[in-house]
Design an enzyme around this catalytic site. Structure first.
Site, short mmCIF file in Angstrom:
data_model
loop_
_atom_site.label_atom_id
_atom_site.label_comp_id
_atom_site.label_asym_id
_atom_site.label_seq_id
_atom_site.Cartn_x
_atom_site.Cartn_y
_atom_site.Cartn_z
N ASP A 67 0.81 -1.22 0.00
CA ASP A 67 0.00 0.00 0.00
C ASP A 67 0.85 1.27 0.00
OD1 ASP A 67 1.00 -0.42 2.51
OD2 ASP A 67 -0.94 -0.57 3.52
N ASP A 142 -7.52 -2.42 13.88
CA ASP A 142 -8.91 -2.79 13.56
C ASP A 142 -8.95 -4.06 12.70
OD1 ASP A 142 -8.12 -1.92 11.05
OD2 ASP A 142 -9.43 -0.16 11.01
N HIS A 144 -7.05 -4.77 9.97
CA HIS A 144 -6.83 -4.66 8.53
C HIS A 144 -5.48 -5.21 8.09
CE1 HIS A 144 -5.17 -0.44 9.51
NE2 HIS A 144 -4.15 -1.09 8.99
N GLU A 149 -9.72 -1.63 5.25
CA GLU A 149 -10.42 -1.27 6.48
C GLU A 149 -11.70 -2.11 6.64
OE1 GLU A 149 -8.69 0.22 8.41
OE2 GLU A 149 -8.10 2.25 7.88
C1 GLP Z 1 -0.67 0.44 8.48
C2 GLP Z 1 -0.25 -0.39 7.28
C3 GLP Z 1 -0.45 -1.86 7.54
C4 GLP Z 1 0.18 -2.25 8.86
C5 GLP Z 1 -0.48 -1.47 9.97
C6 GLP Z 1 0.06 -1.82 11.33
O1 GLP Z 1 -2.03 0.64 8.53
N1 GLP Z 1 -0.95 0.01 6.13
O2 GLP Z 1 0.10 -2.60 6.47
O3 GLP Z 1 0.05 -3.63 9.08
O4 GLP Z 1 -0.22 -0.09 9.72
O5 GLP Z 1 1.12 -0.98 11.67
P1 GLP Z 1 2.11 -1.24 12.84
O6 GLP Z 1 2.98 -2.35 12.41
O7 GLP Z 1 2.87 0.05 12.97
O8 GLP Z 1 1.30 -1.55 14.04
#
Ligand code: GLP
Length: 272
Positions: A67, A142, A144, A149
């Site tokens: 993404d 959440d 995802h 989402e």
């Molecule tokens: C963002 C990314 C996800 C990732 C998530 C969790 O939303 N788009 O791909 O898994 O963050 O982030 P973190 O690893 O900082 O908790």
């Protein structure tokens, strides 16, 4: 599904890096799907160490990132604190430290003038290289994957997605606040691979750490499959699934002891 529970973040990261390294060693031209967020940083650091100290070779590897925020992209002429793009993140955390070829790196272009066309193009590129061998995934609070989402279809493809408030809060704290960017000024939309796109990867590995993700990990792995928690689609995947957790993230799994037992037995019997 292999659920591996490691003592802490460091051990989780090392395990995940070893799995990725195994793919690269057995298939030097493998296609990796990569993730951003704070979770994979330790995994990328370990891969960089393996490249520098053990000669792990990225020269034939192709990567596709999950993404990118809409409205930002890697512009290396800008000072770092003004560019919180995932492209920049990947460059800083992994790509600039290893011998991957620039032309083999794919990240959705957050600066595209035509997001719809770009998303279709991105899907085509994945097909052109024969699909993703191993997709690395984190987990949003959440539930995802990428930026899929709650409410995203479990068959969704690469597209533009509005970010949920919870995601904006988390990612603001993790990235934008540090760069002194106001929350209202951070991107509220992103391009993300869809759940359907992710499920087409031949194998997937999800890594999650920390107590604050314990609830969502339990729902994702042991709860009912629902588009309200898009990562529950993991239960539908047909390939090899590896989930690597630290003790805190695993603390609300009702069958944690069973997963540990299975892992121990596999080691005893020499099964990978
Ligand atoms: C963002 C990314 C996800 C990732 C998530 C969790 O939303 N788009 O791909 O898994 O963050 O982030 P973190 O690893 O900082 O908790």
């Amino acid at each position: 599904m292999d659920i591996i529970i490691k003592k802490n973040y460091e051990e989780m990261s090392k395990y995940a890096a070893n799995v990725i390294a195994r793919y690269i060693r057995t298939k030097p031209n493998c296609v990796l799907g990569l993730a951003t967020g704070s979770t994979p940083i330790g995994t990328y650091r370990e891969l960089v160490r393996m490249h520098k100290e053990e000669g792990l070779d990225f020269s034939q590897v192709t990567t596709f990132n999950l993404d990118e925020y809409l409205g930002v992209g890697m512009d290396l002429s800008k000072p770092y604190d003004l560019d919180q793009s995932y492209a920049r993140f990947m460059y800083e955390e992994l790509f600039k430290h290893v011998n991957i070829k620039k032309e083999n790196i794919y990240i959705p272009d957050g600066l595209t003038k035509n997001p719809k066309e770009h998303c279709e193009w991105y899907e085509e590129q994945i097909k052109k290289v024969g699909g993703i061998d191993l997709q690395l995934l984190g987990l949003g609070r959440d539930g995802h994957w990428g930026f899929n989402e709650p409410g995203s279809s479990l068959g969704s493809r690469t597209r533009v997605q509005a970010l949920a408030e919870e995601t904006l809060d988390d990612n603001y704290e993790a990235f934008y606040k540090r760069a002194n960017i106001k929350r209202s000024e951070m991107p509220h939309f992103a391009i993300t691979m869809g759940i359907g796109t992710i499920l087409e990867a031949r194998n997937i590995m999800m890594i999650v750490n920390g107590y604050k993700k314990a609830d969502i990990v339990a729902k994702c792995l042991e709860g009912p499959i629902t588009s309200q928690i898009t990562s529950t689609a993991i239960q539908l995947h047909s390939g090899e699934i590896t989930v690597v957790l630290d003790e805190e993230a695993a603390s609300k799994l009702s069958r944690a002891e069973h997963y540990k037992h299975v892992e121990k037995m596999k080691q005893e019997y020499g099964l990978e």
